[in-house]
Design a protein around this motif. Structure first.
Motif, PDB file in Angstrom:
ATOM      1  N   UNK A 246      43.814 -35.525  95.779  1.00 49.95           N
ATOM      2  CA  UNK A 246      42.787 -34.497  96.062  1.00 49.95           C
ATOM      3  C   UNK A 246      42.444 -34.521  97.549  1.00 49.95           C
TER       4      UNK A 246
ATOM      5  N   UNK B   1      43.082 -31.637 100.232  1.00 52.55           N
ATOM      6  CA  UNK B   1      41.928 -31.052 100.923  1.00 52.55           C
ATOM      7  C   UNK B   1      42.142 -31.036 102.436  1.00 52.55           C
TER       8      UNK B   1
ATOM      9  N   UNK C 213      36.054 -21.886  97.273  1.00 55.46           N
ATOM     10  CA  UNK C 213      34.881 -22.330  96.498  1.00 55.46           C
ATOM     11  C   UNK C 213      35.097 -23.718  95.903  1.00 55.46           C
ATOM     12  N   UNK C 214      36.367 -24.098  95.737  1.00 56.34           N
ATOM     13  CA  UNK C 214      36.668 -25.418  95.153  1.00 56.34           C
ATOM     14  C   UNK C 214      36.356 -26.546  96.123  1.00 56.34           C
ATOM     15  N   UNK C 215      36.263 -26.194  97.421  1.00 53.98           N
ATOM     16  CA  UNK C 215      36.072 -27.247  98.420  1.00 53.98           C
ATOM     17  C   UNK C 215      34.781 -27.135  99.217  1.00 53.98           C
ATOM     18  N   UNK C 216      34.317 -25.894  99.378  1.00 52.09           N
ATOM     19  CA  UNK C 216      33.112 -25.682 100.196  1.00 52.09           C
ATOM     20  C   UNK C 216      31.947 -25.229  99.325  1.00 52.09           C
ATOM     21  N   UNK C 217      30.751 -25.430  99.859  1.00 49.92           N
ATOM     22  CA  UNK C 217      29.573 -24.947  99.155  1.00 49.92           C
ATOM     23  C   UNK C 217      29.613 -23.418  99.133  1.00 49.92           C
ATOM     24  N   UNK C 218      29.361 -22.852  97.968  1.00 49.70           N
ATOM     25  CA  UNK C 218      29.440 -21.405  97.806  1.00 49.70           C
ATOM     26  C   UNK C 218      28.455 -20.698  98.732  1.00 49.70           C
TER      27      UNK C 218
ATOM     28  N   UNK D 229      25.029 -24.872  91.186  1.00 46.73           N
ATOM     29  CA  UNK D 229      26.346 -24.250  90.963  1.00 46.73           C
ATOM     30  C   UNK D 229      27.005 -23.816  92.268  1.00 46.73           C
ATOM     31  N   UNK D 230      26.252 -23.834  93.386  1.00 50.42           N
ATOM     32  CA  UNK D 230      26.873 -23.427  94.648  1.00 50.42           C
ATOM     33  C   UNK D 230      27.752 -24.554  95.212  1.00 50.42           C
ATOM     34  N   UNK D 231      27.545 -25.758  94.704  1.00 52.60           N
ATOM     35  CA  UNK D 231      28.352 -26.887  95.174  1.00 52.60           C
ATOM     36  C   UNK D 231      29.631 -26.986  94.362  1.00 52.60           C
ATOM     37  N   UNK D 232      30.766 -27.234  95.013  1.00 54.51           N
ATOM     38  CA  UNK D 232      31.999 -27.404  94.239  1.00 54.51           C
ATOM     39  C   UNK D 232      31.886 -28.629  93.317  1.00 54.51           C
TER      40      UNK D 232
ATOM     41  N   UNK E 199      34.028 -30.610  92.505  1.00 52.37           N
ATOM     42  CA  UNK E 199      34.783 -31.726  93.074  1.00 52.37           C
ATOM     43  C   UNK E 199      33.888 -32.611  93.955  1.00 52.37           C
ATOM     44  N   UNK E 200      32.854 -32.019  94.558  1.00 55.12           N
ATOM     45  CA  UNK E 200      31.933 -32.801  95.387  1.00 55.12           C
ATOM     46  C   UNK E 200      31.158 -33.815  94.561  1.00 55.12           C
TER      47      UNK E 200
ATOM     48  N   UNK F  18      34.304 -36.567  93.120  1.00 49.75           N
ATOM     49  CA  UNK F  18      34.907 -37.525  94.068  1.00 49.75           C
ATOM     50  C   UNK F  18      34.047 -38.784  94.260  1.00 49.75           C
TER      51      UNK F  18
END
Lengths: 128, 245
Positions: free
Chosen positions: A17, A21, A72-77, B58-61, B63-64, B67
């Motif tokens: 991962x 990334x 969106x999978x890596x950063x805050x939306x 919900x705004x945070x991925x 994966x955060x 991990x």
């Protein structure tokens, strides 16, 4: 032994991962920065008729929208929405041939690329 | 639709995180909170906090959230491994058991070290079933915060061995039927056939298995039958299994 294997698999997943990334984020930031610079230069060089470049800027925004879903999978939306809003305003200003505001939005995009670079890089302030 | 979508997202995220944390805690081993070593308690507390962040925001991925949880589980595994291998490290991370009461009496310095007073010690002693200091030969504060007491011989409960009495060895009962359904795994362990149990039940005028809440059997062939309604039945059966489980 079974536990050791499970933990090793988890470690490998974590590593995979992280590597994915690093690659994805590097590509994204480079691409985003190039886009922002490109738009800014076009606006600077065509102050009087920036609306001629509406399709170009709009295509960049469309591209961003497509990228946003995977980002969106890596950063805050929330952060992504801020950039998206900036792009939307930029497209509207370019369409209306409003150079000053369009230029301000392009500068804002550039600053977001700088900001993302700073928060993603390996640095003392990010680690501590 | 937007509300449904957001709710669905939150449900999905909560379920994912829940099962991930459950899986990782199972991987760590079975311990009650009160029996945890300091490093185990720390990871449990952090887990609880980490898991809720991506669940609610919900705004945070996702994966955060995953991990750090995965990282801590791996770190915990490595630490446990090191603690198993190196005793010196064990005493640094977990601390050492401290003797609070010895044959000479209460160790005041040890009590102070643990930031405890007599009342705390008495409370812990009462939890172990001892009310007077003179009843105890040794009281040791374990690294997980529990008190272990070795009573003086005159206050220790008498065992059959003390009284020179021969008693039959205790045997472990296993469940062979619960809520009307046979536990095939345990039947195999006990080397019993379903028909044999059904026949034994018929002798007690029980023909419908659904009326039975629980049946256990021990290595001596003692069968405990608990119907859903009514009193339990104890039955000695002619047990041919080897009774070794």
């Amino acid at each position: 032994m079974k536990k050791a294997i499970t933990v090793s698999i988890l470690g490998a997943i974590l590593l995979a991962i992280s590597i994915y990334e690093i690659i994805a984020v590097n590509n994204f930031i480079k691409d985003f920065e190039n886009t922002a610079i490109e738009i800014y230069e076009i606006l600077e060089n065509n102050k009087d008729n920036i609306n001629d470049y509406f399709t170009f800027v709009n295509n960049k925004k469309e591209k961003w929208n497509k990228q946003e879903k995977s980002l969106c999978l890596m950063f805050s939306y929330r952060d992504l929405t801020t950039i998206n809003d900036c792009f939307s305003r930029l497209v509207a200003y370019v369409k209306n041939n409003d150079y000053d505001n369009a230029c301000a939005e392009a500068e804002l995009l550039l600053s977001y690329s700088e900001y993302n670079k700073e928060i993603m890089q390996l640095s003392f302030q990010n680690l501590f | 639709m937007a509300y449904f979508s957001m709710s669905f997202t939150l449900i999905f995220r909560s379920v994912s995180i829940y099962f991930l944390v459950l899986f990782l805690l199972r991987l760590m081993g079975k311990r009650q909170i009160g029996e945890m070593q300091p490093f185990e308690l720390v990871i449990t507390l952090i887990f609880a906090d980490l898991a809720t962040i991506p669940m609610a925001d919900s705004s945070l991925p996702l994966i955060h959230g995953i991990i750090p949880i995965l990282t801590l589980s791996i770190l915990h595994y490595i630490l446990s491994l090191l603690l198993r291998k190196f005793n010196a490290m064990r005493s640094i991370i977990n601390g050492k058991p401290i003797i609070l009461i010895s044959p000479n009496g209460i160790d005041f310095e040890a009590l102070q070290k643990l930031d405890m007073n007599y009342n705390d010690l008495q409370e812990l002693m009462r939890g172990c079933g001892y009310f007077n200091f003179d009843e105890i030969l040794y009281a040791i504060m374990q690294t997980n915060g529990s008190l272990t007491v070795l009573p003086r011989a005159t206050y220790a409960p008498a065992t059959p061995n003390d009284l020179n009495i021969k008693v039959p060895e205790v045997s472990l009962p296993i469940i062979i039927l619960a809520k009307g359904k046979f536990n095939n795994e345990n039947l195999k362990i006990a080397k019993l056939e379903k028909n044999f149990i059904i026949n034994e039940l018929k002798k007690e005028n029980i023909t419908d298995l659904n009326t039975i809440a629980l049946i256990t059997i021990n290595t001596k062939g003692k069968m405990y039958i608990q119907p859903k309604k009514g009193e339990f039945i104890l039955k000695e059966i002619d047990y041919n299994g080897d009774g070794n489980w």
